[in-house]
Scaffold this motif. Structure first.
Motif, PDB file in Angstrom:
ATOM      1  N   ARG A 105     135.832 -49.162  30.892  1.00 31.97           N
ATOM      2  CA  ARG A 105     135.903 -50.032  32.126  1.00 31.97           C
ATOM      3  C   ARG A 105     134.171 -50.442  32.303  1.00 31.97           C
ATOM      4  O   ARG A 105     133.559 -49.337  32.477  1.00 31.97           O
ATOM      5  CB  ARG A 105     136.592 -49.531  33.010  1.00 31.97           C
ATOM      6  CG  ARG A 105     136.358 -50.443  34.577  1.00 31.97           C
ATOM      7  CD  ARG A 105     137.318 -50.288  35.418  1.00 31.97           C
ATOM      8  NE  ARG A 105     138.507 -50.950  35.310  1.00 31.97           N
ATOM      9  CZ  ARG A 105     139.973 -50.204  35.497  1.00 31.97           C
ATOM     10  NH1 ARG A 105     139.908 -48.975  35.720  1.00 31.97           N
ATOM     11  NH2 ARG A 105     140.884 -50.791  35.097  1.00 31.97           N
ATOM     12  N   SER A 111     137.253 -51.494  40.252  1.00 34.86           N
ATOM     13  CA  SER A 111     138.047 -50.668  39.532  1.00 34.86           C
ATOM     14  C   SER A 111     139.360 -51.602  39.169  1.00 34.86           C
ATOM     15  O   SER A 111     140.262 -50.803  38.575  1.00 34.86           O
ATOM     16  CB  SER A 111     138.521 -49.724  40.479  1.00 34.86           C
ATOM     17  OG  SER A 111     139.036 -50.317  41.820  1.00 34.86           O
ATOM     18  N   GLN A 112     139.340 -52.561  39.572  1.00 38.59           N
ATOM     19  CA  GLN A 112     140.571 -53.391  39.184  1.00 38.59           C
ATOM     20  C   GLN A 112     140.629 -54.344  37.922  1.00 38.59           C
ATOM     21  O   GLN A 112     141.470 -55.229  37.615  1.00 38.59           O
ATOM     22  CB  GLN A 112     141.273 -54.452  40.191  1.00 38.59           C
ATOM     23  CG  GLN A 112     141.471 -53.334  41.584  1.00 38.59           C
ATOM     24  CD  GLN A 112     142.516 -52.487  41.257  1.00 38.59           C
ATOM     25  OE1 GLN A 112     143.609 -52.822  40.782  1.00 38.59           O
ATOM     26  NE2 GLN A 112     142.134 -51.001  41.289  1.00 38.59           N
ATOM     27  N   SER A 113     139.268 -54.510  37.427  1.00 40.40           N
ATOM     28  CA  SER A 113     138.885 -55.216  36.321  1.00 40.40           C
ATOM     29  C   SER A 113     139.597 -54.800  35.035  1.00 40.40           C
ATOM     30  O   SER A 113     139.979 -53.682  34.799  1.00 40.40           O
ATOM     31  CB  SER A 113     137.348 -55.192  36.415  1.00 40.40           C
ATOM     32  OG  SER A 113     136.843 -53.923  35.801  1.00 40.40           O
ATOM     33  N   PRO A 149     146.822 -54.610  37.382  1.00 41.84           N
ATOM     34  CA  PRO A 149     147.215 -54.285  38.826  1.00 41.84           C
ATOM     35  C   PRO A 149     148.556 -54.939  39.044  1.00 41.84           C
ATOM     36  O   PRO A 149     149.416 -54.160  40.032  1.00 41.84           O
ATOM     37  CB  PRO A 149     146.100 -54.534  39.681  1.00 41.84           C
ATOM     38  CG  PRO A 149     144.740 -54.586  38.678  1.00 41.84           C
ATOM     39  CD  PRO A 149     145.375 -55.064  37.404  1.00 41.84           C
ATOM     40  N   GLU A 150     148.827 -56.277  38.666  1.00 44.94           N
ATOM     41  CA  GLU A 150     149.767 -56.975  39.232  1.00 44.94           C
ATOM     42  C   GLU A 150     151.257 -56.542  38.043  1.00 44.94           C
ATOM     43  O   GLU A 150     152.110 -56.955  38.453  1.00 44.94           O
ATOM     44  CB  GLU A 150     149.828 -58.349  38.965  1.00 44.94           C
ATOM     45  CG  GLU A 150     148.617 -59.047  39.714  1.00 44.94           C
ATOM     46  CD  GLU A 150     146.986 -58.833  38.977  1.00 44.94           C
ATOM     47  OE1 GLU A 150     147.143 -57.959  38.236  1.00 44.94           O
ATOM     48  OE2 GLU A 150     146.419 -59.210  39.846  1.00 44.94           O
ATOM     49  N   ASN A 297     137.310 -60.071  35.475  1.00 45.08           N
ATOM     50  CA  ASN A 297     137.965 -60.448  36.657  1.00 45.08           C
ATOM     51  C   ASN A 297     138.597 -61.648  36.781  1.00 45.08           C
ATOM     52  O   ASN A 297     139.262 -61.894  37.591  1.00 45.08           O
ATOM     53  CB  ASN A 297     137.107 -60.156  37.770  1.00 45.08           C
ATOM     54  CG  ASN A 297     136.726 -58.662  38.147  1.00 45.08           C
ATOM     55  OD1 ASN A 297     137.717 -58.224  38.833  1.00 45.08           O
ATOM     56  ND2 ASN A 297     135.698 -58.432  38.043  1.00 45.08           N
TER      57      ASN A 297
END
Length: 308
Positions: A105, A111-113, A149-150, A297
């Motif tokens: 990462r 943190s959501q990338s 995340p989704e 992102n």
């Protein structure tokens, strides 16, 4: 002001051949280039004495390192910028010199990338047939998945680099010319760098490059030389000098990326090193951190479309 990150790929000849002082000098030279990600090849002996050499190189570089199977390749990364999410010790059945592969990462992206697939590789020296099979397995790094995340599963961007022991396909002005068999004095090496064409005549080996680009992994130097505003051609400079046995200058060390990462590229060039240090030069890539963060992102559907 947007920051730049520097990626280096280098086949340091025989890892210094047991000469500790030379190995340290070589990696101090890398430090002078301010790298954030280093892809190394010919890591021979780095696993001896409980990975003693590997830890020494981590200290010199100031980067965390991962040593691949059989101590053939390695990846070093700045932990302020790259967070390891997964190691990939099983990289396929065909490797003579196994690659080092990770999912990382890029922490400035958040943190959501979406993470990156990163690999350092070294294709087989002697067998064009084996090289092609290895390349086909290498192409799987353009097809790694991640659960966003989704909850959607997406294909993640890839950045790979190493010694291809073969040539880029010709066709771009400014690239190092493709040699002919007659330019290679060493007869075994003629075999190593060519394969039989449809009519039986031997053809210089560009198949790994063609295979990677077919799989959606672009030769970054070729991309930059084609698209840079100033028509920059130093991206395609030699990475191995001409020799009496192996023939003319060649560009066998290359960095590849999936198309979604190309928008973050700000430069790629070759850092020549003395032949007393290594028989390969250093490939240097710079990426814009803001652009890279934006790419990582994007909505998952956009990433999926960009890599489809």
């Amino acid at each position: 002001m947007s920051r730049q990150i520097t990626v280096l790929s280098w086949n340091f000849e025989n890892n210094g051949a047991g000469d500790t002082a030379k190995r340290v000098r070589a990696h101090e030279m890398l430090v002078s280039l301010n790298p954030h990600l280093v892809l190394r090849q010919e890591m021979w002996g780095s696993d001896a004495n409980g990975n003693e050499t590997m830890y020494q190189l981590e200290e010199v570089l100031g980067l965390r390192g991962w040593l691949g199977a059989k101590a053939c390749t390695a990846v070093f990364a700045d932990q302020n910028l790259f967070q390891p999410l997964r190691e990939w010790p099983a990289t396929g059945p065909m490797w003579v010199l196994p690659p080092t592969a990770l999912t990382l990462r890029f922490t400035p992206a958040g943190s959501q990338s979406t993470p990156l697939a990163v690999a350092s590789y070294h294709l087989n020296y002697a067998s064009p047939t084996t090289r092609l099979a290895e390349t086909e397995w290498l192409s799987t790094w353009a097809d790694k998945k991640w659960t966003a995340p989704e909850g959607e599963t997406v294909r993640i961007p890839a950045l790979i680099g190493g010694d291809n022991n073969s040539y880029p396909a010709p066709g771009l002005d400014g690239d190092v010319p493709l040699p002919t068999l007659e330019h290679i004095a060493d007869e075994p090496h003629r075999l190593h760098r060519s394969y039989p064409g449809p009519d039986g005549a031997r053809v210089m080996d560009t198949r790994p490059d063609e295979a990677l680009r077919t799989a959606g992994l672009e030769d970054i130097a070729r991309h930059w030389a084609t698209n840079a505003k100033d028509g920059e051609r130093t991206a395609m400079s030699r990475t191995v000098n001409a020799s009496a046995t192996h023939g003319p200058d060649s560009r066998i060390d290359r960095l590849y990326a999936t198309a979604d990462l190309l928008g973050a590229v700000t430069d790629i060039d070759i850092i020549e090193v003395p032949e007393t240090m290594s028989d390969h030069h250093i490939v240097r890539l710079t990426l814009d951190t803001d652009r890279l963060s934006d790419i990582l992102n994007r909505q998952p559907s956009a990433l999926q479309q960009a890599t489809a």
